[in-house]
Design an enzyme around this catalytic site. Structure first.
Site, PDB file in Angstrom:
ATOM      1  N   LYS A   1       0.848  -1.186   0.000  1.00  0.00           N
ATOM      2  CA  LYS A   1       0.000   0.000   0.000  1.00  0.00           C
ATOM      3  C   LYS A   1       0.891   1.246   0.000  1.00  0.00           C
ATOM      4  CE  LYS A   1      -4.335  -1.586   0.367  1.00  0.00           C
ATOM      5  NZ  LYS A   1      -5.310  -1.371  -0.736  1.00  0.00           N
TER       6      LYS A   1
ATOM      7  N   ASP B   1      -0.180  -0.577  -4.596  1.00  0.00           N
ATOM      8  CA  ASP B   1      -1.547  -0.072  -4.722  1.00  0.00           C
ATOM      9  C   ASP B   1      -1.602   1.319  -4.108  1.00  0.00           C
ATOM     10  OD1 ASP B   1      -4.234   0.418  -4.849  1.00  0.00           O
ATOM     11  OD2 ASP B   1      -4.847  -1.247  -3.553  1.00  0.00           O
TER      12      ASP B   1
ATOM     13  N   GLU C   1      -1.404  -0.506  -8.985  1.00  0.00           N
ATOM     14  CA  GLU C   1      -2.869  -0.495  -8.909  1.00  0.00           C
ATOM     15  C   GLU C   1      -3.364   0.926  -8.632  1.00  0.00           C
ATOM     16  OE1 GLU C   1      -4.110  -3.502  -6.212  1.00  0.00           O
ATOM     17  OE2 GLU C   1      -6.152  -2.752  -6.008  1.00  0.00           O
TER      18      GLU C   1
ATOM     19  N   ASP D   1      -8.952  -1.376 -10.105  1.00  0.00           N
ATOM     20  CA  ASP D   1      -9.754  -1.840  -8.963  1.00  0.00           C
ATOM     21  C   ASP D   1     -10.920  -0.860  -8.793  1.00  0.00           C
ATOM     22  OD1 ASP D   1     -10.837  -2.600  -6.553  1.00  0.00           O
ATOM     23  OD2 ASP D   1      -9.072  -2.225  -5.342  1.00  0.00           O
TER      24      ASP D   1
ATOM     25  N   LYS E   1     -13.394  -8.551  -7.384  1.00  0.00           N
ATOM     26  CA  LYS E   1     -13.791  -8.715  -5.986  1.00  0.00           C
ATOM     27  C   LYS E   1     -15.209  -9.287  -5.938  1.00  0.00           C
ATOM     28  CE  LYS E   1     -10.613  -5.276  -4.160  1.00  0.00           C
ATOM     29  NZ  LYS E   1     -10.391  -3.956  -3.558  1.00  0.00           N
TER      30      LYS E   1
ATOM     31  N   GLN F   1     -11.172  -7.821   0.060  1.00  0.00           N
ATOM     32  CA  GLN F   1     -12.040  -6.865   0.716  1.00  0.00           C
ATOM     33  C   GLN F   1     -11.918  -7.099   2.231  1.00  0.00           C
ATOM     34  OE1 GLN F   1     -14.695  -4.910  -1.992  1.00  0.00           O
ATOM     35  NE2 GLN F   1     -13.202  -3.963  -0.651  1.00  0.00           N
TER      36      GLN F   1
END
Ligand code: MG
Length: 364
Positions: free
Chosen positions: A162, A190, A216, A241, A265, A293
């Site tokens: 992240k 991401d 991402e 995403d 997802k 998720q």
């Protein structure tokens, strides 16, 4: 077989460590909804809905309300195999993606249980196992390296990082991870839409030097033209995403040509819409993975069956977060060995619920 009852049971199980992402993303517990679809033949399908107010605008009470007062009465008495007819009804109410998604997952589960076959066989039958990676939430660089090393030792070979708040730190963490984990692991970042266009281009180009595989959602999802600019300036693919919530979003992004991978997802698209997405992507030559998720075991198994079933879900999936939840509703734990989920041989999604734990964690 007819749908006789749809239950929505809110529950809360704390995470071991709070998860931080993007500019303001923060979660310290799974406050999710267990969905049970009962049928007149006695077969029960189960799924997990994941409220994410900051992503989909749904809350725990809104999901429970939507299921109990809108969707359950709408589909009671219908045949659970008639998912196209059911989605035509769902389409009469705008959005509410994870409320609809969870019901859809539970319907397929009920049908597979009634047929006596595992869901991965009903959904395509490519495999009964699914490689998964480890997601590193935002922490200090040494903490993130330490967490990655521990999980590499547990067998994980792919790491999602992240990033997005501090570009200089983002480059340093990718550099440190590559140096510590070695050349073989799959590393990707991401940004959860947190970079500007110019920061994204500059930062991703620097990360590419450390073998970043893809990135991402570098910039806000609504900015399709900006995404094209970023894609043209960098050498690695962008994974969609937030820009790929629905099959319609995916069709648009494919036609624009900015994305090279898609995160599917199942909590937000069920199996019905996920199947439309995986087909669109496959026909455009775009590989997929199953995105997280932050589900508990129930949602993890639902997603794992889809990923294992489809050949085009060919990158390591993200659904290992159940290991970061303090407890689970499952009576039979998920088998995960050397970074691979081995699906249960039981019919449907293989979920066996622990009724005592449901009593312990339910919130109503
Ligand atoms: Mg994401």
């Amino acid at each position: 077989m007819k749908i006789s009852k749809v239950e929505a049971i809110p529950f809360k199980i704390p995470y071991k460590v709070p998860l931080k992402w993007g500019l303001s993303g923060y979660l310290d517990a799974a406050e999710h909804v267990l969905v049970r679809v009962q049928t007149d033949s006695g077969v029960v399908g189960v799924a997990e809905a994941t409220p994410r107010p900051s992503i989909y605008g749904e809350s725990l009470p809104s999901i429970v309300h939507a299921i109990r007062t809108w969707f359950a009465p709408m589909i009671t008495g219908m045949d659970p195999t008639h998912t196209e007819k059911i989605w035509a009804k769902f389409d009469g109410i705008h959005w509410n993606p994870t409320a609809k998604g969870a019901i859809d997952l539970a319907l397929y589960d009920a049908v597979a249980r009634a047929r006596g076959i595992p869901l991965w066989e009903m959904l395509g039958g490519n495999s009964d196992r699914l490689p998964v990676g480890w997601m590193l939430g935002m922490r200090s660089v040494p903490e993130m390296v330490q967490e990655a090393l521990e999980n590499q030792a547990r067998g994980f070979k792919a790491f999602k990082v992240k990033v997005g708040v501090d570009p200089e730190k983002d480059v340093q963490v990718i550099k440190a991870l590559r140096g510590n984990l070695g050349p073989e692991v799959l590393l990707y970042a991401d940004a959860n839409m947190a970079y500007s266009i110019s920061t994204a281009i500059q930062t991703i180009k620097r990360m590419e030097e450390y073998g970043l595989a893809f990135v991402e959602e570098p910039i806000p999802a609504w900015n399709s033209n900006g995404r094209i600019k970023v894609a043209q300036a960098i050498s690695i693919p962008i994974m969609g995403d937030e820009s790929c919530f629905t099959p319609q979003d995916v069709a648009r992004e494919i036609s624009l040509g900015a994305i090279g991978l898609i995160s599917i997802k199942t909590p937000r698209t069920g199996y019905t819409l996920s199947m439309k997405i995986v087909h669109l992507a496959e026909m455009a030559g775009i590989p997929c993975l199953m995105g997280s998720q932050a589900e508990t075991g129930v949602g993890t198994l639902a997603s794992a069956h889809f990923g294992a079933a489809r050949r085009n879900v060919s990158y390591p999936s993200e659904i290992s977060f159940f290991l970061s939840v303090q407890d689970d509703l499952l009576a039979e734990p998920i088998l995960l060995k050397d970074g691979v989920i081995e699906l249960p041989r039981r019919p449907g999604n293989g979920v066996v619920l622990d009724e005592e734990k449901i009593k312990k964690y339910r919130m109503d």
